[in-house]
Design a protein around this motif. Structure first.
Motif, mmCIF file in Angstrom:
data_model
loop_
_atom_site.group_PDB
_atom_site.id
_atom_site.type_symbol
_atom_site.label_atom_id
_atom_site.label_comp_id
_atom_site.label_asym_id
_atom_site.label_seq_id
_atom_site.Cartn_x
_atom_site.Cartn_y
_atom_site.Cartn_z
ATOM 1 N N GLY A 80 0.815 -1.212 0.000
ATOM 2 C CA GLY A 80 0.000 0.000 0.000
ATOM 3 C C GLY A 80 0.845 1.256 0.000
ATOM 4 O O GLY A 80 0.480 2.269 -0.606
ATOM 5 N N GLN A 81 1.981 1.200 0.677
ATOM 6 C CA GLN A 81 2.877 2.355 0.721
ATOM 7 C C GLN A 81 3.419 2.685 -0.672
ATOM 8 O O GLN A 81 3.518 3.847 -1.057
ATOM 9 N N GLU A 82 3.739 1.637 -1.453
ATOM 10 C CA GLU A 82 4.241 1.847 -2.812
ATOM 11 C C GLU A 82 3.151 2.447 -3.706
ATOM 12 O O GLU A 82 3.427 3.295 -4.549
ATOM 13 N N GLU A 83 1.913 1.975 -3.514
ATOM 14 C CA GLU A 83 0.798 2.534 -4.299
ATOM 15 C C GLU A 83 0.606 4.020 -4.012
ATOM 16 O O GLU A 83 0.375 4.817 -4.914
ATOM 17 N N LEU A 84 0.708 4.393 -2.732
ATOM 18 C CA LEU A 84 0.550 5.807 -2.368
ATOM 19 C C LEU A 84 1.693 6.653 -2.922
ATOM 20 O O LEU A 84 1.507 7.818 -3.260
ATOM 21 N N LYS A 85 2.889 6.059 -3.026
ATOM 22 C CA LYS A 85 4.032 6.779 -3.614
ATOM 23 C C LYS A 85 3.753 7.127 -5.072
ATOM 24 O O LYS A 85 4.120 8.202 -5.556
ATOM 25 N N LYS A 86 3.070 6.206 -5.794
ATOM 26 C CA LYS A 86 2.739 6.462 -7.196
ATOM 27 C C LYS A 86 1.727 7.604 -7.317
ATOM 28 O O LYS A 86 1.761 8.385 -8.262
ATOM 29 N N ILE A 87 0.809 7.685 -6.351
ATOM 30 C CA ILE A 87 -0.210 8.744 -6.397
ATOM 31 C C ILE A 87 0.430 10.110 -6.143
ATOM 32 O O ILE A 87 0.173 11.084 -6.853
ATOM 33 N N THR A 88 1.274 10.200 -5.111
ATOM 34 C CA THR A 88 1.805 11.508 -4.693
ATOM 35 C C THR A 88 3.152 11.837 -5.329
ATOM 36 O O THR A 88 3.540 13.006 -5.382
ATOM 37 N N LYS A 89 3.906 10.788 -5.780
ATOM 38 C CA LYS A 89 5.272 10.963 -6.314
ATOM 39 C C LYS A 89 6.195 11.600 -5.280
ATOM 40 O O LYS A 89 7.086 12.381 -5.601
ATOM 41 N N LYS A 90 5.943 11.268 -4.003
ATOM 42 C CA LYS A 90 6.775 11.749 -2.889
ATOM 43 C C LYS A 90 6.966 10.608 -1.905
ATOM 44 O O LYS A 90 6.292 9.579 -1.988
ATOM 45 N N GLU A 91 7.843 10.834 -0.933
ATOM 46 C CA GLU A 91 8.044 9.844 0.135
ATOM 47 C C GLU A 91 6.797 9.813 1.022
ATOM 48 O O GLU A 91 6.263 10.856 1.391
ATOM 49 N N ILE A 92 6.361 8.605 1.363
ATOM 50 C CA ILE A 92 5.152 8.437 2.178
ATOM 51 C C ILE A 92 5.531 7.786 3.504
ATOM 52 O O ILE A 92 6.278 6.802 3.530
ATOM 53 N N GLN A 93 5.028 8.362 4.573
ATOM 54 C CA GLN A 93 5.185 7.734 5.897
ATOM 55 C C GLN A 93 3.789 7.470 6.450
ATOM 56 O O GLN A 93 2.971 8.391 6.533
ATOM 57 N N ILE A 94 3.518 6.212 6.796
ATOM 58 C CA ILE A 94 2.190 5.843 7.296
ATOM 59 C C ILE A 94 2.280 5.578 8.793
ATOM 60 O O ILE A 94 3.063 4.747 9.249
ATOM 61 N N ASN A 95 1.483 6.315 9.568
ATOM 62 C CA ASN A 95 1.365 6.089 11.012
ATOM 63 C C ASN A 95 -0.017 5.520 11.302
ATOM 64 O O ASN A 95 -0.997 5.896 10.649
ATOM 65 N N ILE A 96 -0.089 4.638 12.282
ATOM 66 C CA ILE A 96 -1.368 4.027 12.648
ATOM 67 C C ILE A 96 -1.690 4.405 14.084
ATOM 68 O O ILE A 96 -0.875 4.193 14.981
ATOM 69 N N SER A 97 -2.874 4.989 14.267
ATOM 70 C CA SER A 97 -3.325 5.384 15.606
ATOM 71 C C SER A 97 -4.557 4.550 15.957
ATOM 72 O O SER A 97 -5.554 4.573 15.228
ATOM 73 N N GLU A 98 -4.458 3.820 17.049
ATOM 74 C CA GLU A 98 -5.579 2.957 17.440
ATOM 75 C C GLU A 98 -6.628 3.749 18.207
ATOM 76 O O GLU A 98 -6.301 4.554 19.087
ATOM 77 N N ILE A 99 -7.892 3.506 17.879
ATOM 78 C CA ILE A 99 -8.997 4.128 18.610
ATOM 79 C C ILE A 99 -9.360 3.208 19.769
ATOM 80 O O ILE A 99 -9.774 2.058 19.562
ATOM 81 N N LYS A 100 -9.173 3.716 20.985
ATOM 82 C CA LYS A 100 -9.359 2.871 22.167
ATOM 83 C C LYS A 100 -10.827 2.554 22.417
ATOM 84 O O LYS A 100 -11.174 1.466 22.871
#
Length: 237
Positions: A80-100
């Motif tokens: 998924g990170q590679e797919e997002l790189k193709k959309i934005t053409k920039k470095e992508i950092q994905i953070n995950i925040s859990e909803i308690k």
């Protein structure tokens, strides 16, 4: 006269922050379209992950995507990170925040009700279960609107279920709002959910993803036993 506004948009800059944090400049339109593509891609790929919110922050070369989800174990990896790189053409950092506490998130509650209706569960039972669980977890109030051909009826109608208080005119009231659609064999059924989580006192941090803190004490409220007029503190015996 019945003019209604989105409770989230109404509180932006007061107690709520923005879901996209960046400076657009001359390329504002392309960044806005990029954000929309990122959100559509993530919602389509992670439709069963219980996504409540996607916050996008941009610097010159990096795009940080924070996914707020109730099920962090299902979230994408490298593909998924590679797919997002193709959309934005920039470095992508994905953070995950859990909803308690997903029972207090309007998006998750609305999607849960809609999916239960699609699964041929009685809409009354689905709504009352969601209301009871939200109030048990600690919501001050919850309101659910549902409209369409309820129960497969010939004529569409609208019903409302409410418990507790939903002060829409109070700006410091933390009210979450979301809509969802159930696609049934007899047509679409719309669901709207308002959840009041209490009132926010002090000065809330509008971009907690960047700073890590969520609430600062109010600079305008006197501390301790200081008088309101700004004089010396009184000695209490």
């Amino acid at each position: 006269m019945g003019q209604k506004t989105n409770p989230i948009a109404n509180r932006l800059g007061i107690i709520r922050g923005w879901d996209s944090n960046w400076y657009g400049g001359k390329s504002f339109e392309s960044k806005l379209v990029e954000d929309d593509k990122i959100r559509k891609y993530l919602h389509a790929r992670l439709s069963k992950a219980g996504i409540a919110k996607i916050v996008i922050e941009r610097t010159l070369k990096l795009v940080t995507v924070t996914i707020h989800t109730a099920r962090p174990g299902i979230i994408i990896g490298k593909g998924g990170q590679e797919e997002l790189k193709k959309i934005t053409k920039k470095e992508i950092q994905i953070n995950i925040s859990e909803i308690k506490r997903p029972e207090l998130d309007a998006v998750i509650v609305a999607n849960t009700i809609a999916s239960q209706i699609e699964g041929r569960i009685s809409y009354r039972r689905a709504i009352k279960t969601s209301i009871a669980s939200a109030m048990r977890i600690g919501a001050e109030g919850i309101k659910v609107f549902i409209s369409g051909r309820l129960g497969g009826a010939e004529m569409a109608r609208r019903e409302q279920y409410k418990e507790g208080r939903i002060p829409l005119h109070t700006f410091r009231a933390d009210i979450d709002y979301a809509t969802a659609e159930a696609h049934t064999t007899y047509g679409r059924i719309g669901v709207k959910v308002w959840i009041c989580k209490g009132e926010v006192y002090g000065r809330p941090e509008l971009m907690p993803e960047q700073t890590g803190s969520k609430l600062k004490p109010s600079a305008h409220r006197p501390k301790g036993n200081a008088p309101r007029g700004g004089g010396k503190p009184r000695n209490r015996k």
